[in-house]
Enzyme design. Structure first.
Site, PDB file in Angstrom:
ATOM      1  N   GLU A   1     -15.248  -6.019  -3.428  1.00  0.00           N
ATOM      2  CA  GLU A   1     -14.711  -7.282  -3.949  1.00  0.00           C
ATOM      3  C   GLU A   1     -15.253  -8.498  -3.183  1.00  0.00           C
ATOM      4  O   GLU A   1     -15.552  -9.542  -3.782  1.00  0.00           O
ATOM      5  CB  GLU A   1     -13.173  -7.259  -3.870  1.00  0.00           C
ATOM      6  CG  GLU A   1     -12.502  -8.501  -4.381  1.00  0.00           C
ATOM      7  CD  GLU A   1     -12.741  -8.740  -5.874  1.00  0.00           C
ATOM      8  OE1 GLU A   1     -12.190  -7.989  -6.679  1.00  0.00           O
ATOM      9  OE2 GLU A   1     -13.480  -9.676  -6.209  1.00  0.00           O
TER      10      GLU A   1
ATOM     11  N   LYS B   1     -25.422 -11.951  -5.974  1.00  0.00           N
ATOM     12  CA  LYS B   1     -24.066 -11.939  -6.544  1.00  0.00           C
ATOM     13  C   LYS B   1     -24.125 -11.855  -8.072  1.00  0.00           C
ATOM     14  O   LYS B   1     -23.345 -11.128  -8.696  1.00  0.00           O
ATOM     15  CB  LYS B   1     -23.314 -13.195  -6.096  1.00  0.00           C
ATOM     16  CG  LYS B   1     -23.094 -13.234  -4.578  1.00  0.00           C
ATOM     17  CD  LYS B   1     -22.673 -14.620  -4.114  1.00  0.00           C
ATOM     18  CE  LYS B   1     -22.474 -14.688  -2.612  1.00  0.00           C
ATOM     19  NZ  LYS B   1     -22.353 -16.058  -2.094  1.00  0.00           N
TER      20      LYS B   1
ATOM     21  N   ARG C   1     -21.383  -5.643  18.536  1.00  0.00           N
ATOM     22  CA  ARG C   1     -22.208  -5.986  19.702  1.00  0.00           C
ATOM     23  C   ARG C   1     -21.652  -7.239  20.364  1.00  0.00           C
ATOM     24  O   ARG C   1     -21.575  -7.328  21.572  1.00  0.00           O
ATOM     25  CB  ARG C   1     -23.654  -6.240  19.256  1.00  0.00           C
ATOM     26  CG  ARG C   1     -24.323  -4.983  18.684  1.00  0.00           C
ATOM     27  CD  ARG C   1     -25.546  -4.606  19.536  1.00  0.00           C
ATOM     28  NE  ARG C   1     -25.974  -3.240  19.222  1.00  0.00           N
ATOM     29  CZ  ARG C   1     -26.849  -2.938  18.289  1.00  0.00           C
ATOM     30  NH1 ARG C   1     -27.406  -3.889  17.580  1.00  0.00           N
ATOM     31  NH2 ARG C   1     -27.189  -1.684  18.074  1.00  0.00           N
TER      32      ARG C   1
ATOM     33  N   LYS D   1     -23.252  -8.234  -0.200  1.00  0.00           N
ATOM     34  CA  LYS D   1     -23.828  -8.475  -1.541  1.00  0.00           C
ATOM     35  C   LYS D   1     -25.269  -8.014  -1.637  1.00  0.00           C
ATOM     36  O   LYS D   1     -25.695  -7.472  -2.660  1.00  0.00           O
ATOM     37  CB  LYS D   1     -23.711  -9.958  -1.892  1.00  0.00           C
ATOM     38  CG  LYS D   1     -24.338 -10.887  -0.861  1.00  0.00           C
ATOM     39  CD  LYS D   1     -23.378 -11.899  -0.290  1.00  0.00           C
ATOM     40  CE  LYS D   1     -23.979 -12.525   0.962  1.00  0.00           C
ATOM     41  NZ  LYS D   1     -23.258 -13.686   1.429  1.00  0.00           N
TER      42      LYS D   1
ATOM     43  N   GLU E   1     -26.279 -18.904   5.184  1.00  0.00           N
ATOM     44  CA  GLU E   1     -26.693 -17.563   5.612  1.00  0.00           C
ATOM     45  C   GLU E   1     -27.549 -17.698   6.869  1.00  0.00           C
ATOM     46  O   GLU E   1     -28.095 -18.774   7.156  1.00  0.00           O
ATOM     47  CB  GLU E   1     -27.548 -16.903   4.518  1.00  0.00           C
ATOM     48  CG  GLU E   1     -26.823 -16.608   3.226  1.00  0.00           C
ATOM     49  CD  GLU E   1     -25.764 -15.521   3.363  1.00  0.00           C
ATOM     50  OE1 GLU E   1     -26.103 -14.399   3.744  1.00  0.00           O
ATOM     51  OE2 GLU E   1     -24.585 -15.807   3.087  1.00  0.00           O
TER      52      GLU E   1
ATOM     53  N   ILE F   1     -12.345 -15.062  -4.117  1.00  0.00           N
ATOM     54  CA  ILE F   1     -11.974 -15.040  -5.543  1.00  0.00           C
ATOM     55  C   ILE F   1     -12.024 -13.584  -6.034  1.00  0.00           C
ATOM     56  O   ILE F   1     -13.059 -12.939  -5.900  1.00  0.00           O
ATOM     57  CB  ILE F   1     -12.950 -15.886  -6.395  1.00  0.00           C
ATOM     58  CG1 ILE F   1     -13.072 -17.314  -5.864  1.00  0.00           C
ATOM     59  CG2 ILE F   1     -12.518 -15.874  -7.857  1.00  0.00           C
ATOM     60  CD1 ILE F   1     -14.120 -18.154  -6.584  1.00  0.00           C
TER      61      ILE F   1
ATOM     62  N   ASP G   1     -29.198 -15.549  -2.389  1.00  0.00           N
ATOM     63  CA  ASP G   1     -27.797 -15.142  -2.212  1.00  0.00           C
ATOM     64  C   ASP G   1     -27.064 -15.160  -3.560  1.00  0.00           C
ATOM     65  O   ASP G   1     -26.357 -14.207  -3.908  1.00  0.00           O
ATOM     66  CB  ASP G   1     -27.132 -16.110  -1.215  1.00  0.00           C
ATOM     67  CG  ASP G   1     -25.660 -15.812  -1.015  1.00  0.00           C
ATOM     68  OD1 ASP G   1     -25.340 -14.822  -0.325  1.00  0.00           O
ATOM     69  OD2 ASP G   1     -24.826 -16.562  -1.550  1.00  0.00           O
TER      70      ASP G   1
ATOM     71  N   ALA H   1       0.825  -1.223   0.000  1.00  0.00           N
ATOM     72  CA  ALA H   1       0.000   0.000   0.000  1.00  0.00           C
ATOM     73  C   ALA H   1       0.852   1.263   0.000  1.00  0.00           C
ATOM     74  O   ALA H   1       0.376   2.337  -0.376  1.00  0.00           O
ATOM     75  CB  ALA H   1      -0.916  -0.013   1.226  1.00  0.00           C
TER      76      ALA H   1
ATOM     77  N   GLY I   1     -16.582 -14.567  -2.286  1.00  0.00           N
ATOM     78  CA  GLY I   1     -15.615 -14.502  -1.173  1.00  0.00           C
ATOM     79  C   GLY I   1     -14.214 -14.107  -1.589  1.00  0.00           C
ATOM     80  O   GLY I   1     -13.960 -12.981  -2.007  1.00  0.00           O
TER      81      GLY I   1
HETATM   82  N1  HSE Z   1     -23.916 -18.287   2.412  1.00  0.00           N
HETATM   83  C1  HSE Z   1     -22.945 -17.920   1.435  1.00  0.00           C
HETATM   84  C2  HSE Z   1     -22.489 -19.190   0.717  1.00  0.00           C
HETATM   85  C3  HSE Z   1     -21.798 -17.211   2.106  1.00  0.00           C
HETATM   86  O1  HSE Z   1     -22.855 -20.295   1.141  1.00  0.00           O
HETATM   87  O2  HSE Z   1     -21.822 -19.092  -0.290  1.00  0.00           O
HETATM   88  C4  HSE Z   1     -20.937 -16.409   1.181  1.00  0.00           C
HETATM   89  O3  HSE Z   1     -21.625 -15.407   0.510  1.00  0.00           O
END
Ligand code: HSE
Length: 436
Positions: A129, A205, A45, A105, A190, A136, A201, A33, A134
């Site tokens: 990103e 993405k 929390r 996301k 999730e 990648i 999900d 950096a 994740g």
């Molecule tokens: N619940 C998601 C998965 C986590 O299983 O890919 C990552 O976004």
């Protein structure tokens, strides 16, 4: 040079991983950096102090707005997830002139257009990103590495939980519900596992990937989403007999009529590399007109892999703090005034091949009536297989693969087949992609 001061929102799986990676790789990160990166303020929390490195140097609060409004913080890293208060926190951070990094996301897919407009007005960056696949670096690849190309289509395994379930069903013949429970216990799923198994999900993405690939606004509401809960072990086995594997794919394709944007179970030839991506791993296959196919594989979830993407974004943002905002990489890969209004297609307009499984009475003429319906609809059969009836059983499963056809036409053919007295249950249908 002064260190870059970071405020972390969330010290859970990803937040904790981010703190730990920043701490353990501090010297290497600073070499890259050009400055040290220091977490000065964090909001959480619940957290486990035993699992966190470098926590003693961080001011802690349970009020995330305190971090967002802290004048010392230059980069706000949002890792609490969900729609709200993440949206309000990110918009407040932008309003305060801070750079933002997020792994969220759902936030980007639903509120990204609003967030990026606000960021552009303020001359700040929102980096995301970690929101897709994740660890990648697929956002970086699409936005920068493949910038020379017309992207033609993307197909991705972008939900680890769903892929784990399908892999276990195939390898061990296990039932869906049982594997889902294990995925939850292992912490892949999730908070609401329907987001994983019903494809929400993955749709978050895919919505982001489609915008980056084709330069269209984020349109999560137009993404067709079908989950894996209706896949039966017999479909997995029949697919294998035909030389295919079933994967829960996100597919987006640019056609002359518009953009396909769809998440659904898909048969893909078992010889494709992506068909062999198993367990919780993710993979994204991108077809560009100049480069051809490229495949990106890695961990799509988990503490350190996701932190890897978050920290890469922090480094990127730290490097650009002194650059003119107009010269930074645009949020959605294309200049904001160059976004296209190409429509997202209705699912009825999408053209794919199909796997069909019917349960039919075992008597003469049944096959002729079924092939007649398909023939009248102009649907060509590629392969067909009828199992022998079990002892004393009057019904048999019949499976077939068809050539590509518009979905609307297939829907009407399925309705006509289901209306036959010899077809004794609903027709199971799974789309087929060659990905060649
Ligand atoms: N619940 C998601 C998965 C986590 O299983 O890919 C990552 O976004």
């Amino acid at each position: 040079m002064e260190p870059v001061k970071v405020g972390l929102l969330g010290l859970g799986t990803v937040g904790g991983g981010t703190l730990n990676v920043l701490h353990r790789n501090a010297a290497e990160i600073s070499r890259r950096a050009g400055r040290d990166i220091r977490v000065v303020h964090a909001a959480a929390r619940h957290y486990d102090p035993e699992a966190l490195d470098g926590l003693e140097e961080v001011r802690l609060t349970d009020d995330a707005f305190e971090v967002v409004n802290d004048p010392e913080v230059e980069i706000v890293v949002e890792l609490i997830g969900g729609y709200s208060p993440a949206r309000e926190l990110v918009l407040q951070a932008i309003d305060n002139g801070k750079q933002v990094v997020t792994a969220n996301k759902a936030l980007i897919a639903l509120h990204g257009n609003e967030i990026f407009s606000a960021a552009q007005r303020q001359g700040v960056t929102v980096a995301f990103e970690a929101a897709v696949a994740g660890g990648i670096p697929i956002i970086k690849a699409l936005r920068e590495g493949l910038a020379a190309n017309h992207i033609q289509w993307i197909a991705g395994i972008i939900n680890g939980t769903g892929n784990f379930i399908l892999t276990e069903m195939r390898d061990k013949g296990r039932q869906f519900e049982e594997v889902l429970k294990e995925a939850q216990a292992l912490g892949y799923a999730e908070a609401d596992p329907t987001f994983d198994v019903e494809g929400i999900d993955a749709a978050h993405k895919l919505t982001i990937l489609a915008s980056l690939a084709f330069g269209i606004p984020l349109q999560f509401d137009k993404c067709y989403t079908e989950g894996i809960s209706r896949i039966e072990p017999q479909d997995v086995a029949y697919a294998e007999e035909f030389g295919y594997r079933i994967k829960h794919l996100g597919v987006t394709r640019k056609t002359d009529r518009g953009i396909e944007l769809r998440v659904h179970p898909t048969l893909i030839p078992e010889r494709r590399l992506i068909a062999n991506v198993d367990g919780v791993m993710n993979a994204v296959l991108v077809q560009g007109d100049a480069v051809g196919p490229t495949l990106y594989y890695g961990a799509g979830a988990g503490s350190l892999p996701t932190a890897s993407a978050v920290v890469a974004d922090i480094i990127d943002v730290a490097r650009t703090l002194t650059t003119d905002p107009g010269n930074r990489v645009p949020h959605l890969a294309f200049q904001p005034d160059e976004l296209s209004d190409l429509p997202v297609l209705e699912m009825e307009q999408v053209v794919t091949a199909y796997y069909l499984r019917l349960t039919v009475k075992d008597k003469p003429g049944v096959l002729a009536r079924l092939t007649g319906i398909l023939g009248d609809a102009g649907i060509s059969i590629e392969a067909i297989k009828q199992q022998e009836p079990a002892e004393g059983e009057a019904q048999v499963p019949l499976v077939m693969l068809t050539h590509a056809v518009e979905e609307g036409r297939m829907n009407r053919a399925i309705e006509a087949m289901e209306a036959l007295e010899v077809v004794t249950g609903p027709v199971a249908r799974i789309r087929v992609e060659q990905l060649g």
